[in-house]
Design an enzyme around this catalytic site. Structure first.
Site, PDB file in Angstrom:
ATOM      1  N   GLY A   1       0.866  -1.101   0.188  1.00 24.74           N
ATOM      2  CA  GLY A   1      -0.024   0.086   0.015  1.00 24.74           C
ATOM      3  C   GLY A   1       0.775   1.246  -0.045  1.00 24.74           C
ATOM      4  O   GLY A   1       0.400   2.189   0.430  1.00 24.74           O
TER       5      GLY A   1
ATOM      6  N   SER B   1       1.546   3.328  -2.538  1.00 24.64           N
ATOM      7  CA  SER B   1       1.431   4.405  -3.345  1.00 24.64           C
ATOM      8  C   SER B   1       0.789   5.526  -2.720  1.00 24.64           C
ATOM      9  O   SER B   1       0.770   6.685  -3.137  1.00 24.64           O
ATOM     10  CB  SER B   1       0.591   3.973  -4.386  1.00 24.64           C
ATOM     11  N   ARG B   2       0.061   5.556  -1.361  1.00 25.93           N
ATOM     12  CA  ARG B   2      -0.609   6.563  -0.833  1.00 25.93           C
ATOM     13  C   ARG B   2      -0.973   6.152   0.601  1.00 25.93           C
ATOM     14  O   ARG B   2      -0.609   5.098   1.170  1.00 25.93           O
ATOM     15  CB  ARG B   2      -1.994   6.889  -1.499  1.00 25.93           C
TER      16      ARG B   2
ATOM     17  N   GLY C   1       7.480   8.434  -9.612  1.00 26.66           N
ATOM     18  CA  GLY C   1       8.004   9.494  -8.761  1.00 26.66           C
ATOM     19  C   GLY C   1       8.373   9.086  -7.417  1.00 26.66           C
ATOM     20  O   GLY C   1       8.824   9.949  -6.447  1.00 26.66           O
TER      21      GLY C   1
ATOM     22  N   TYR D   1     -16.403  -3.700   6.849  1.00 23.54           N
ATOM     23  CA  TYR D   1     -14.907  -3.363   7.135  1.00 23.54           C
ATOM     24  C   TYR D   1     -14.296  -4.060   8.542  1.00 23.54           C
ATOM     25  O   TYR D   1     -13.380  -4.498   8.407  1.00 23.54           O
ATOM     26  CB  TYR D   1     -14.718  -2.037   7.046  1.00 23.54           C
TER      27      TYR D   1
ATOM     28  N   ALA E   1     -15.410  -6.503  10.086  1.00 22.87           N
ATOM     29  CA  ALA E   1     -15.309  -7.966  10.002  1.00 22.87           C
ATOM     30  C   ALA E   1     -13.922  -8.415   9.555  1.00 22.87           C
ATOM     31  O   ALA E   1     -13.099  -9.158   9.938  1.00 22.87           O
ATOM     32  CB  ALA E   1     -16.277  -8.419   9.158  1.00 22.87           C
ATOM     33  N   ALA E   2     -13.640  -7.605   8.446  1.00 26.23           N
ATOM     34  CA  ALA E   2     -12.154  -7.938   7.634  1.00 26.23           C
ATOM     35  C   ALA E   2     -10.959  -7.551   8.740  1.00 26.23           C
ATOM     36  O   ALA E   2     -10.078  -8.421   8.880  1.00 26.23           O
ATOM     37  CB  ALA E   2     -11.954  -7.045   6.452  1.00 26.23           C
ATOM     38  N   LYS E   3     -10.989  -6.340   9.399  1.00 27.83           N
ATOM     39  CA  LYS E   3     -10.053  -5.921  10.265  1.00 27.83           C
ATOM     40  C   LYS E   3      -9.896  -6.748  11.489  1.00 27.83           C
ATOM     41  O   LYS E   3      -8.984  -6.961  12.033  1.00 27.83           O
ATOM     42  CB  LYS E   3     -10.059  -4.346  10.364  1.00 27.83           C
TER      43      LYS E   3
END
Lengths: 230, 92
Positions: free
Chosen positions: A11, A13-14, A41, A141, A143-145
């Site tokens: 993750g 890229s940002r 960049g 969210y 649930a996943a975390k």
């Protein structure tokens, strides 16, 4: 062996991942950032990898076998969807689990093999304050975390034999793209429930990541740490 | 590398990872299950070492992740011999 230790950041890229990658690079790590789309960049090396694609993750990490001082993994890749579960399409639920939970597990398994061979290393995963607070509108969210938190506790025990620590950082709202579309009032309400009732900055998260990656954190593993306090 | 050489390498790897005398490691030595001579940590070390061995010396990929990996009845890790046979079979 001389030279900087290598840190893999998904993750990158940002958001938090980007900040962690940049700060780690500045702190002397050799950083390899992973993202679905690389960024020419970026001031650190980037490699294309969708963490939800197990084959791509395997290929990416196998290419790191020759890294002489591979030492850390920060699993910062993640997506969020703020919506009542009753209004959440199954495809969104599936994607939340694939990226946030399975993506973390795939990267941990591949990096775990590499670190086990080296008899040491650090893995930092990401959860959210939404788990501890059971936030309304974030059921899928959460649930996943929640899965990430449970997985990390168990995985920490498996990796302890190899002197690899596994910890989870669960921040409150941090000013990133992830919460860009969340109404300010909603963010303020979450922040007000934190032990430290102010919005965290990516730098607050980096400070904790830096500690967990360091030698001083050798005895800390299997923990969930809340930036902001929950 | 022929089958007997692979067997010998597997025996040595098991002995080293399990910190066991080489003489006590036979083809029938169990690696998983209640009679296993090594603990799970040592088994992982064995598999990591053999993964590297397979690539460097046999020129094949030894993928030891599978749903049946730790199954006592179907696993390729049942014994030293089943593991060595699997590695030899990868050569095609």
């Amino acid at each position: 062996m001389d030279g900087p230790r290598t840190l893999v950041v998904s993750g990158a890229s940002r958001g938090i991942g980007r900040h962690v990658a940049m700060r780690a690079q500045a702190a002397g790590w050799r950083v390899i950032g992973l993202a679905r789309q690389t960024d020419a960049g970026a001031p650190f090396e980037m490699r294309a990898c969708d963490v939800a694609d197990s084959a791509a993750v395997r290929e990416t990490f196998r290419a790191l076998r020759g890294e002489p001082r591979l030492h850390g993994l920060v699993n910062a890749a993640g997506i969020a969807s703020m919506n009542l579960l009753l209004a959440t399409p199954p495809e969104t639920m599936r994607r939340l689990v694939e990226v946030n939970l399975l993506g973390t597990m795939y990267c941990c398994a591949e990096m775990g093999r590499l670190l086990a061979r080296r008899r040491g290393g650090r893995i930092v995963n990401f959860s959210t304050i939404a788990v501890a607070l059971g936030l309304r509108g974030e059921a899928a969210y959460v649930a996943a975390k929640s899965g990430v938190e449970g997985f990390s506790r168990a995985f920490a025990r498996e990796m302890a034999d190899f002197a690899v620590t596994v910890n989870t950082i669960a921040p409150g709202p941090v000013e990133t793209d992830l919460i860009r579309h969340v109404p300010k009032g909603q963010i303020d309400a979450i922040v007000a429930r934190q032990v430290v009732p102010r919005m965290a900055e990516a730098e607050d998260v980096w400070q904790l990541v830096a500690f967990l990656l360091g030698d001083a954190a050798a005895m800390m593993s299997g923990q969930v740490l809340h930036v902001g306090g929950a | 590398m022929d089958a007997s050489e692979i067997m010998e390498h597997v025996r040595r790897t098991v002995a080293e990872a399990g910190e066991l005398p080489l003489a006590g490691i036979a083809p029938a030595t169990p690696l998983i299950g209640p009679r296993a001579v090594v603990k799970s940590r040592a088994l992982v070390e064995i598999l990591l070492a053999l993964e590297e061995f397979a690539e460097e010396h046999l020129g094949v990929t030894f993928d030891w992740t599978s749903d049946s990996a730790m199954s006592q009845s179907r696993s390729i890790f049942r014994t030293v011999e089943s593991l060595a046979t699997h590695l030899h079979g990868l050569k095609g």
